[in-house]
Motif scaffolding. Structure first.
Motif, PDB file in Angstrom:
ATOM      1  N   GLN A  47       0.826  -1.208   0.000  1.00 37.97           N
ATOM      2  CA  GLN A  47       0.000   0.000   0.000  1.00 37.97           C
ATOM      3  C   GLN A  47       0.856   1.253   0.000  1.00 37.97           C
ATOM      4  N   VAL A  48       2.008   1.210   0.665  1.00 39.10           N
ATOM      5  CA  VAL A  48       2.882   2.377   0.757  1.00 39.10           C
ATOM      6  C   VAL A  48       3.615   2.623  -0.549  1.00 39.10           C
ATOM      7  N   ALA A  49       4.063   1.564  -1.188  1.00 37.07           N
ATOM      8  CA  ALA A  49       4.829   1.695  -2.419  1.00 37.07           C
ATOM      9  C   ALA A  49       3.890   2.012  -3.570  1.00 37.07           C
ATOM     10  N   GLY A  50       3.892   3.274  -3.990  1.00 40.75           N
ATOM     11  CA  GLY A  50       3.044   3.706  -5.097  1.00 40.75           C
ATOM     12  C   GLY A  50       3.819   3.764  -6.394  1.00 40.75           C
ATOM     13  N   ASP A  51       3.164   4.304  -7.411  1.00 42.35           N
ATOM     14  CA  ASP A  51       3.802   4.405  -8.726  1.00 42.35           C
ATOM     15  C   ASP A  51       4.999   5.355  -8.711  1.00 42.35           C
ATOM     16  N   ASP A  52       5.014   6.293  -7.756  1.00 42.11           N
ATOM     17  CA  ASP A  52       6.103   7.267  -7.705  1.00 42.11           C
ATOM     18  C   ASP A  52       7.326   6.735  -6.948  1.00 42.11           C
ATOM     19  N   VAL A  53       7.244   5.541  -6.396  1.00 38.22           N
ATOM     20  CA  VAL A  53       8.368   4.946  -5.667  1.00 38.22           C
ATOM     21  C   VAL A  53       9.043   3.930  -6.583  1.00 38.22           C
ATOM     22  N   PRO A  54      10.308   4.182  -6.959  1.00 38.48           N
ATOM     23  CA  PRO A  54      10.980   3.246  -7.869  1.00 38.48           C
ATOM     24  C   PRO A  54      11.305   1.930  -7.161  1.00 38.48           C
ATOM     25  N   ALA A  55      11.253   0.861  -7.910  1.00 32.97           N
ATOM     26  CA  ALA A  55      11.606  -0.451  -7.374  1.00 32.97           C
ATOM     27  C   ALA A  55      13.103  -0.499  -7.113  1.00 32.97           C
ATOM     28  N   THR A  56      13.487  -1.098  -6.009  1.00 36.28           N
ATOM     29  CA  THR A  56      14.908  -1.227  -5.678  1.00 36.28           C
ATOM     30  C   THR A  56      15.208  -2.656  -5.258  1.00 36.28           C
ATOM     31  N   SER A  57      16.425  -3.068  -5.518  1.00 31.14           N
ATOM     32  CA  SER A  57      16.850  -4.386  -5.065  1.00 31.14           C
ATOM     33  C   SER A  57      17.733  -4.262  -3.836  1.00 31.14           C
ATOM     34  N   PRO A  94      18.871  -1.063  -0.723  1.00 30.15           N
ATOM     35  CA  PRO A  94      18.637   0.315  -0.284  1.00 30.15           C
ATOM     36  C   PRO A  94      19.788   1.273  -0.565  1.00 30.15           C
ATOM     37  N   ILE A  95      20.975   0.750  -0.780  1.00 31.12           N
ATOM     38  CA  ILE A  95      22.141   1.586  -1.052  1.00 31.12           C
ATOM     39  C   ILE A  95      22.647   1.227  -2.441  1.00 31.12           C
ATOM     40  N   ALA A  96      22.930   2.239  -3.227  1.00 29.06           N
ATOM     41  CA  ALA A  96      23.432   1.980  -4.582  1.00 29.06           C
ATOM     42  C   ALA A  96      24.747   1.213  -4.514  1.00 29.06           C
ATOM     43  N   LEU A  97      24.841   0.185  -5.313  1.00 30.80           N
ATOM     44  CA  LEU A  97      26.043  -0.638  -5.340  1.00 30.80           C
ATOM     45  C   LEU A  97      26.798  -0.412  -6.636  1.00 30.80           C
ATOM     46  N   SER A  98      28.105  -0.456  -6.544  1.00 32.89           N
ATOM     47  CA  SER A  98      28.901  -0.380  -7.756  1.00 32.89           C
ATOM     48  C   SER A  98      30.067  -1.343  -7.620  1.00 32.89           C
ATOM     49  N   ASN A  99      30.467  -1.907  -8.730  1.00 27.00           N
ATOM     50  CA  ASN A  99      31.593  -2.827  -8.715  1.00 27.00           C
ATOM     51  C   ASN A  99      32.891  -2.049  -8.718  1.00 27.00           C
TER      52      ASN A  99
END
Length: 99
Positions: free
Chosen positions: A44-54, A56-61
């Motif tokens: 219910q909280v996650a609406g269309d304006d909330v992007p899907a994430t895998s 919570p912190i951006a990862l980079s190699n």
């Protein structure tokens, strides 16, 4: 609260081939209902304006240049081996048949 019946849990346990007592079935029905409700509240909280994430912190190699360093000679690598044959480690066979 979502309704997960004892019969639903018994059916799932049977499919998974998990033996459960009556008390375990009742307890699990309540616990699964809480989990389903929790997921529903997050949905219910996650609406269309909330992007899907895998994550919570951006990862980079982080890559480093692949550089060959100092290596062991064959004799050095095999020096501590309990058994050696034809310049290789010799280990006990784990299969009954020759392949």
């Amino acid at each position: 609260m979502a309704q997960i019946s004892r019969d639903d849990v018994a059916h799932l346990a049977q499919l998974a081939r998990i033996e459960m007592s009556e008390a375990e079935l009742e307890t699990m029905a309540g616990e699964l209902a809480v989990i389903v409700d929790s997921i529903a509240s997050i949905s219910q909280v996650a609406g269309d304006d909330v992007p899907a994430t895998s994550h919570p912190i951006a990862l980079s190699n982080v890559f480093r240049e692949d550089v060959v360093g100092e290596t062991l000679s064959n004799e050095q690598a095999l020096s501590g081996a309990p058994d050696v044959q034809d310049g290789r480690f010799k280990v006990p066979a784990i299969l009954d048949e020759e392949q």
